[in-house]
Motif scaffolding. Structure first.
Motif, PDB file in Angstrom:
ATOM      1  N   ARG A 202       0.837  -1.208   0.000  1.00  0.00           N
ATOM      2  CA  ARG A 202       0.000   0.000   0.000  1.00  0.00           C
ATOM      3  C   ARG A 202       0.870   1.256   0.000  1.00  0.00           C
ATOM      4  O   ARG A 202       1.928   1.300   0.602  1.00  0.00           O
ATOM      5  N   LEU A 203       0.388   2.291  -0.684  1.00  0.00           N
ATOM      6  CA  LEU A 203       1.056   3.589  -0.650  1.00  0.00           C
ATOM      7  C   LEU A 203       0.861   4.230   0.724  1.00  0.00           C
ATOM      8  O   LEU A 203      -0.263   4.451   1.167  1.00  0.00           O
ATOM      9  N   LYS A 204       1.961   4.508   1.398  1.00  0.00           N
ATOM     10  CA  LYS A 204       1.922   5.103   2.733  1.00  0.00           C
ATOM     11  C   LYS A 204       2.086   6.615   2.708  1.00  0.00           C
ATOM     12  O   LYS A 204       1.514   7.333   3.526  1.00  0.00           O
ATOM     13  N   ARG A 205       2.920   7.086   1.765  1.00  0.00           N
ATOM     14  CA  ARG A 205       3.282   8.504   1.806  1.00  0.00           C
ATOM     15  C   ARG A 205       3.692   8.974   0.417  1.00  0.00           C
ATOM     16  O   ARG A 205       4.368   8.257  -0.316  1.00  0.00           O
ATOM     17  N   LEU A 206       3.273  10.174   0.074  1.00  0.00           N
ATOM     18  CA  LEU A 206       3.681  10.807  -1.175  1.00  0.00           C
ATOM     19  C   LEU A 206       4.145  12.222  -0.823  1.00  0.00           C
ATOM     20  O   LEU A 206       3.353  13.034  -0.340  1.00  0.00           O
ATOM     21  N   LYS A 207       5.424  12.498  -1.051  1.00  0.00           N
ATOM     22  CA  LYS A 207       5.981  13.796  -0.661  1.00  0.00           C
ATOM     23  C   LYS A 207       6.687  14.441  -1.849  1.00  0.00           C
ATOM     24  O   LYS A 207       7.554  13.818  -2.473  1.00  0.00           O
ATOM     25  N   LYS A 230      -2.870  18.126 -10.483  1.00  0.00           N
ATOM     26  CA  LYS A 230      -2.571  16.878 -11.190  1.00  0.00           C
ATOM     27  C   LYS A 230      -2.829  15.654 -10.316  1.00  0.00           C
ATOM     28  O   LYS A 230      -3.473  14.689 -10.753  1.00  0.00           O
ATOM     29  N   PHE A 231      -2.315  15.666  -9.090  1.00  0.00           N
ATOM     30  CA  PHE A 231      -2.476  14.483  -8.245  1.00  0.00           C
ATOM     31  C   PHE A 231      -3.891  14.366  -7.696  1.00  0.00           C
ATOM     32  O   PHE A 231      -4.312  13.274  -7.308  1.00  0.00           O
ATOM     33  N   GLY A 232      -4.627  15.472  -7.697  1.00  0.00           N
ATOM     34  CA  GLY A 232      -6.037  15.392  -7.352  1.00  0.00           C
ATOM     35  C   GLY A 232      -6.804  14.530  -8.332  1.00  0.00           C
ATOM     36  O   GLY A 232      -7.816  13.910  -7.977  1.00  0.00           O
ATOM     37  N   MET A 233      -6.323  14.465  -9.572  1.00  0.00           N
ATOM     38  CA  MET A 233      -6.958  13.616 -10.579  1.00  0.00           C
ATOM     39  C   MET A 233      -6.842  12.140 -10.214  1.00  0.00           C
ATOM     40  O   MET A 233      -7.621  11.304 -10.680  1.00  0.00           O
ATOM     41  N   LEU A 234      -5.858  11.798  -9.360  1.00  0.00           N
ATOM     42  CA  LEU A 234      -5.675  10.423  -8.897  1.00  0.00           C
ATOM     43  C   LEU A 234      -6.199  10.241  -7.474  1.00  0.00           C
ATOM     44  O   LEU A 234      -5.968   9.203  -6.849  1.00  0.00           O
ATOM     45  N   ASN A 235      -6.891  11.270  -6.978  1.00  0.00           N
ATOM     46  CA  ASN A 235      -7.389  11.272  -5.591  1.00  0.00           C
ATOM     47  C   ASN A 235      -6.252  11.136  -4.584  1.00  0.00           C
ATOM     48  O   ASN A 235      -6.373  10.449  -3.566  1.00  0.00           O
ATOM     49  N   ASP A 282       4.291  18.176 -14.448  1.00  0.00           N
ATOM     50  CA  ASP A 282       3.710  17.191 -15.365  1.00  0.00           C
ATOM     51  C   ASP A 282       4.646  16.002 -15.558  1.00  0.00           C
ATOM     52  O   ASP A 282       4.193  14.841 -15.651  1.00  0.00           O
ATOM     53  N   GLU A 283       5.954  16.259 -15.607  1.00  0.00           N
ATOM     54  CA  GLU A 283       6.927  15.181 -15.825  1.00  0.00           C
ATOM     55  C   GLU A 283       6.969  14.206 -14.656  1.00  0.00           C
ATOM     56  O   GLU A 283       6.975  12.987 -14.855  1.00  0.00           O
ATOM     57  N   VAL A 284       6.984  14.720 -13.420  1.00  0.00           N
ATOM     58  CA  VAL A 284       7.018  13.794 -12.278  1.00  0.00           C
ATOM     59  C   VAL A 284       5.668  13.087 -12.133  1.00  0.00           C
ATOM     60  O   VAL A 284       5.615  11.919 -11.731  1.00  0.00           O
ATOM     61  N   TYR A 285       4.589  13.768 -12.471  1.00  0.00           N
ATOM     62  CA  TYR A 285       3.264  13.147 -12.423  1.00  0.00           C
ATOM     63  C   TYR A 285       3.196  11.976 -13.398  1.00  0.00           C
ATOM     64  O   TYR A 285       2.740  10.874 -13.046  1.00  0.00           O
ATOM     65  N   GLU A 286       3.617  12.194 -14.642  1.00  0.00           N
ATOM     66  CA  GLU A 286       3.564  11.134 -15.648  1.00  0.00           C
ATOM     67  C   GLU A 286       4.487   9.979 -15.286  1.00  0.00           C
ATOM     68  O   GLU A 286       4.152   8.810 -15.505  1.00  0.00           O
ATOM     69  N   ALA A 287       5.671  10.292 -14.725  1.00  0.00           N
ATOM     70  CA  ALA A 287       6.600   9.227 -14.322  1.00  0.00           C
ATOM     71  C   ALA A 287       6.005   8.384 -13.194  1.00  0.00           C
ATOM     72  O   ALA A 287       6.096   7.150 -13.206  1.00  0.00           O
ATOM     73  N   PHE A 288       5.387   9.047 -12.201  1.00  0.00           N
ATOM     74  CA  PHE A 288       4.741   8.313 -11.111  1.00  0.00           C
ATOM     75  C   PHE A 288       3.591   7.472 -11.630  1.00  0.00           C
ATOM     76  O   PHE A 288       3.440   6.299 -11.274  1.00  0.00           O
TER      77      PHE A 288
END
Length: 364
Positions: A202-207, A230-235, A282-288
């Protein structure tokens, strides 16, 4: 035949021959060869150094690695010059101690400190006393791991294998000025433990760390807003930290740490002239997102970097990774030239893969 000639022939006969143009044909081939040569006290010759790069041959950061390992082992070296595409390296005894390594020693350069660390960190783990280091050069430059990645992803992974090292950044070095300064200490180790990184959980933390030197502070606010969008689009709601940091140059970077129950992954983006601040997000979002859509435990960059440690460790090590890259396959081939190991690589689907190896249990 004289005794000197006999010794020379003996060294040449034992010398491992490395084709620097194989696979992806980049600097990793040289870095892995230098590290294993120093640890195992095996001489090698490499030809076609960085053959697939333009221009080919040794750049300042690669030459700094050669000189650093030569100093650590009192090596005999031929071909250690900028642009050289051939090198012979015969190491002596590996020594710990205090070292200062400067990527810009030969010529002005923002060459990567973290790539230099990939060269010297493994041997110094197996040195008699460990080492204290000061490294000068670029801390956040293209085509290399950022210092944040090294500290947040690479070091914790090797710590799982028993390695103990602490590093800190004093001054940030951006392209093209460089001038970064990193200090650290590496504790000696007798033997590495095996590693299992096969299920991320499970994902614990995103910083997200937003880093800036000598540029308008409005960049940080624009990036903060874009991250939330951007990350709101992934909740997802990443923690966001902003850092204004000292540097002789100007630059900005984003580093995203994704911490899961079973491991960590990291994603970076660097600013550049004419590049909108939002594009970095956008680049780090797409990579994640690309990583998160697979079942691999670790990201592709860490996969490449852990191979050497797994081959030296005791017992069976295994990881799953989001991408099986040409870098990984090339590094495997180089390691197998130095060590009697065989990596098993399985493609689980188009990208996601599993890598397993029984290490030699090297002991200092």
């Amino acid at each position: 035949m004289s005794p000197t000639a006999c010794r020379l022939l003996s060294v040449l006969w034992k010398m491992i021959h490395i084709d620097g143009s194989q696979g992806e044909g980049g600097g990793q081939i040289l870095r892995t060869s230098l590290a294993l040569s120093a640890i195992l006290k095996k001489p090698f010759e490499i030809t076609g150094i960085r053959a697939h790069r333009k221009p080919p041959g040794l750049k300042p950061q690669h030459l700094a690695g050669v000189k650093a390992v030569a100093e650590m082992t009192q090596a005999t070296v031929k071909g250690a010059a900028l642009k050289s595409q051939t090198l012979q390296f015969t190491p002596g005894d590996l020594r710990g101690g205090s070292y200062v390594f400067d990527v810009a020693e030969e010529t002005s350069s923002a060459g990567s400190i973290t790539l230099l660390l990939q060269t010297v960190y493994p041997p110094l783990l197996f040195s008699p006393t460990g080492a204290k280091l000061i490294l000068k050069g670029g801390t956040h430059v293209e085509w290399s791991p950022s210092f944040d990645y090294f500290q947040e992803i690479f070091l914790p992974a090797t710590a799982r294998m028993g390695a103990a090292a602490v590093f800190h950044i004093n001054t940030w070095g951006w392209y093209p000025v460089g001038g970064g300064v990193v200090g650290g200490e590496i504790k000696p180790i007798k033997k590495l433990k095996s590693l299992q990184l096969t299920s991320r959980g499970r994902l614990k933390r995103l910083k997200a760390s937003l880093i800036l030197s000598n540029l308008p502070l409005s960049i940080l606010e624009r990036q903060r807003q874009r991250l939330q969008e951007k990350f709101g689009m992934l909740n997802l709601e990443p923690e966001i930290e902003t850092h204004q940091v000292p540097s002789p140059g100007r630059g900005c970077a984003i580093f995203l740490l994704a911490e899961f129950e079973g491991g960590r992954a990291g994603f970076s983006s660097l600013g550049a002239r004419g590049k909108p601040a939002e594009r970095m997000v956008d680049e780090v979002y797409e990579a994640f997102k690309d990583y998160d859509e697979t079942e691999g435990c670790i990201d592709a960059h860490l996969a490449d970097q852990l191979l050497l440690f797994m081959a030296l460790a005791e017992g069976v090590s295994s990881f799953t990774t989001s991408h099986l890259t040409q870098h990984l396959f090339t590094n495997v081939e180089v390691i197998q030239k130095f060590l009697p190991v065989r990596f098993e690589i399985q493609k689980e689907d188009r990208k996601y893969g599993r890598v397993t190896v029984t290490g030699v249990g090297f002991e200092f």
